[in-house]
Design a protein around this motif. Structure first.
Motif, short mmCIF file in Angstrom:
data_model
loop_
_atom_site.label_atom_id
_atom_site.label_comp_id
_atom_site.label_asym_id
_atom_site.label_seq_id
_atom_site.Cartn_x
_atom_site.Cartn_y
_atom_site.Cartn_z
N GLU A 9 17.90 -1.11 -28.68
CA GLU A 9 18.35 -0.05 -27.76
C GLU A 9 19.53 -0.53 -26.91
OE1 GLU A 9 14.78 0.91 -25.65
OE2 GLU A 9 14.08 2.31 -27.19
N THR A 10 19.45 -1.81 -26.49
CA THR A 10 20.54 -2.38 -25.68
C THR A 10 21.81 -2.47 -26.52
OG1 THR A 10 18.90 -3.70 -24.52
CG2 THR A 10 21.20 -4.30 -24.19
N GLN B 129 22.59 -0.59 -29.03
CA GLN B 129 23.06 0.78 -29.26
C GLN B 129 23.80 1.31 -28.04
OE1 GLN B 129 19.33 2.66 -30.38
NE2 GLN B 129 19.90 2.72 -32.53
N SER B 130 23.39 0.82 -26.85
CA SER B 130 24.05 1.32 -25.64
C SER B 130 25.40 0.63 -25.43
CB SER B 130 23.16 1.10 -24.42
OG SER B 130 23.01 -0.27 -24.18
N GLY B 131 25.63 -0.42 -26.20
CA GLY B 131 26.93 -1.09 -26.16
C GLY B 131 26.93 -2.34 -25.28
N VAL B 132 27.19 -3.49 -25.87
CA VAL B 132 27.30 -4.74 -25.13
C VAL B 132 28.46 -5.55 -25.68
CG1 VAL B 132 24.85 -4.93 -24.48
CG2 VAL B 132 25.63 -5.85 -26.67
N GLN C 49 25.98 -9.43 -28.14
CA GLN C 49 25.56 -8.92 -29.45
C GLN C 49 25.03 -10.04 -30.32
OE1 GLN C 49 28.39 -6.65 -31.76
NE2 GLN C 49 28.94 -5.36 -29.99
#
Lengths: 409, 251
Positions: A207-208, A210-213, A218
């Motif tokens: 989920e993290t 997918q939310s963008g990091v 990553q």
């Protein structure tokens, strides 16, 4: 019987005949003749029913003799269920051997005593009294604590005729079944926990992501996801391994293995974990190669499982030592720890599948209860043996003995 | 009350002593089980069940006194009734100790376990074994069993000293552990007392069967000296009887 009657009649006839001959011409001769006729008539009256009975109904000589077959007592003592019969006055009439074993009493001492004198279980006493008083049939499950704790299913039923005759009690031992049910529940709970924890972690990381990091994060998250996935795969592999081992479908890939070197490798792999837990981990293995015929991967799994088990039950500043040495033409591997130890009541069960010694104590880092079961199967598949010694509070020793050449069981 | 009725009531009263004993045995098992699992519901059940033990105590005592008053029993019947009057006191105290342990379970319910319970369940198992065998001795009027039971008290005492030392260490290391440790110390003390009560029951059984009062953890020679010098002891107080050679000191 008929033969005896015939012989008796013949004897009487002879005696009468002798009397009559002796009394020839005597006044009593007629009297004796009349008496003899009366005796003959009486015998005829008694003989008639016997002679009229069909042959098939007449008792044979064999059945008239005492039986040498099993008595009711033998049959009752052979039953696996406990049978207790209590008369209307509350005294025990029947108390078979199985009941004696379940309640930890000498069955022979029970007859004529009351139930509470022989079996001190207040719940059983109340149930039997209620059945005797009210005539109710009921089945209950109760715990009996004697020298051994047992879970027993007890059925009480009134014995009625024209008057109250007493109570029949049938007892069956449910202890093992309840233990297995508890083990199954524990296993399902442990496996669910073992799978849920990494799955939750993976879900959060996905989920993290997918939310963008950023790229660094990553890479870290993907590495963690890979590690958690490996952990779940290892668990499932353990389950499958155990299933294969138990069904006898395990194939050993045999080769010549240096056990000393393998032990050093297994200890080295556990060293970071031991260091983090401040546990002193020692490997005592000769530098000289110690060669045996074995499945290298499976043997490594044995060592890993034993070390994992020892580290799991050992506290900071305690010791775990792996020793390998030749002994009497075989190779002995010992994993000894100075940890919490195992209760003597649990020792016979530790190699059973799903068995966790103390779930409360192992909370937070419990295994699935499969590790030692797998170890036992692998060692035995190699023709070896495994045993455990332990003292509560002092630690444990697990000792595996393997033949140098393979001797399949 | 005819003689037949007397024996019927005497017999029923002995049954009730065994019933009381079985309830008390079960109470100890459940109390330690509740403590190990922090089971407050089970602890409440134990506290409620104590009323029934107390009721049996009153019933037995009443029957015994009625038999003494109305029947003038003699010899073994008299000793049996006297023994039962003493035994139920010990059983009632054991029942109270089980309740005390249940109450401690409730007190500690919301606190983390100080350490996994190992020696306390071992003490409980040993004390329960002693109680069970003492009641077997009463049930079968068996002095041989009664003589053997008190020897096991040494093991209970040893475990008590071990638990005591360990809990004192906990308290010394961490002041926050004092509350929990002192409660567990009380539990160990109650279990040690239960073992002593089981010894008392055995002494009453020996008296009932052999007709002579005995203290089972002291040698026969020593106790006979006590009886021989009873007047002297009553006047002089403790320490007035010399230890005979080879006599055992009381532990």
């Amino acid at each position: 019987m008929a033969v005896r009657i015939f012989l008796g009649a013949a004897l009487i006839t002879i005696i009468v005949a002798v009397f009559l001959t002796a009394l020839q011409g005597h006044a009593l001769r007629d009297t004796v003749l009349v008496v003899a006729v009366v005796i003959a008539l009486v015998l005829a009256v008694f003989l008639a029913p016997v002679l009229q009975r069909p042959l098939a109904d007449r008792p044979s000589e064999a059945m008239a003799a005492p039986s040498t077959g099993p008595s009711l007592g033998h049959i009752l003592d052979a039953l696996p269920a406990g049978v207790i019969t209590i008369a209307a006055d509350g005294r025990i009439v029947v108390f078979n051997a199985a009941a004696g074993e379940m309640f930890g009493v000498v069955a022979d001492r029970a007859n004529g005593r009351t139930l509470i004198e022989i079996v001190r279980n207040s719940e059983l006493d109340r149930r039997v009294s209620a059945t005797l008083r009210d005539g109710t049939t009921e089945t209950i499950e109760l715990m009996h604590v004697g020298a051994v704790e047992r879970r027993l299913q007890v059925m009480t039923r009134p014995l009625d005729g024209d008057i109250k005759l007493g109570v029949l009690v049938i007892v069956t031992d449910q202890t093992r079944m309840r233990e297995l049910e508890a083990l199954r529940r524990e296993f399902v709970s442990n496996v669910s926990h073992e799978l849920r924890t990494p799955l939750t972690s993976v879900k959060l990381m996905v989920e993290t992501l997918q939310s963008g990091v950023d790229l660094a994060a990553q890479e870290q998250f993907l590495a963690n996801i890979a590690a958690e996935t490996e952990r779940m795969i290892a668990l499932v592999e353990d389950l499958l391994d155990l299933a294969r081992l138990e069904s006898g479908k395990l194939e050993l890939r045999l080769s010549t293995v240096d056990v000393s070197e393998l032990c050093r490798q297994a200890v080295a792999a556990q060293r970071p974990r031991a260091k983090a837990a401040h546990i002193n981990l020692v490997c005592s293995a000769s530098q000289t190669p110690l060669m045996i015929l074995a499945d290298r991967d499976k043997l490594y799994q044995v060592l890993t499982n034993l070390l994992d088990n020892a580290l799991r039950h050992t506290h900071a500043q305690d010791n775990v030592t792996l020793t390998v040495a030749p002994r009497n033409g075989e190779v002995t591997i010992e994993v000894a720890d100075t940890g919490s130890g195992i209760a003597s009541s649990a020792l016979p069960h530790i190699f059973e599948r799903f068995y966790v010694v103390d779930p409360a104590r192992a909370r937070g880092h419990s295994g699935t209860g499969l590790g030692l079961a797998i170890v036992k199967h692998i060692i035995e598949a190699h023709g070896g043996t495994i045993a455990a010694e332990s003292e509560l509070g002092a630690g444990s020793i697990f000792r595996c003995t393997l033949p140098v050449g393979l001797q399949t069981s | 009350m005819g003689r037949e009725n007397f024996h019927r009531i005497l017999d029923e009263t002995q049954q009730n002593v065994l019933r009381m004993g079985s309830l008390v045995e079960e109470a100890i098992t459940r109390a330690v089980d509740a403590l190990s699992r922090s089971d407050v519901k089970l602890a409440d059940e134990i506290l409620r069940a104590d009323d029934y033990i107390d009721d049996l105590n009153v019933l037995i005592e009443t029957n015994c006194l009625n038999l003494l008053a109305l029947q003038q029993p003699m010899a073994s019947d008299l000793r049996t009734i006297a023994a039962m009057l003493d035994i139920i006191i010990d059983l009632e105290r054991i029942g109270d100790h089980a309740c005390d342990i249940a109450q401690i379970t409730k007190n500690l319910a919301n606190e983390p376990q100080l350490k996994p319970l190992i020696d306390i369940p071992l003490m409980a198992a040993k004390a329960r074994e002693m109680l069970r065998e003492s009641l077997d001795a009463f049930s079968h009027h068996d002095a041989e069993i009664a003589h053997a039971v008190p020897q096991k008290d040494d093991e209970v005492d040893r475990l008590y000293r071990k638990v005591f030392a360990e809990l004192i260490q906990f308290m010394a290391k961490d002041a926050k552990a004092i509350g929990r440790a002192s409660n567990l110390l009380l539990v160990a003390l109650y279990l040690e007392r239960i073992a002593d009560h089981a010894t008392n029951i055995c002494e009453r059984v020996v008296y009932m069967v052999e007709g002579v009062p005995r203290k089972l953890k002291r040698s026969v020679v020593e106790f006979d000296q006590v009886l021989a010098h009873s007047d002297e002891i009553m006047q002089s107080g403790p320490g007035s009887v010399d230890q005979p050679a080879g006599g055992q000191a009381r532990s």
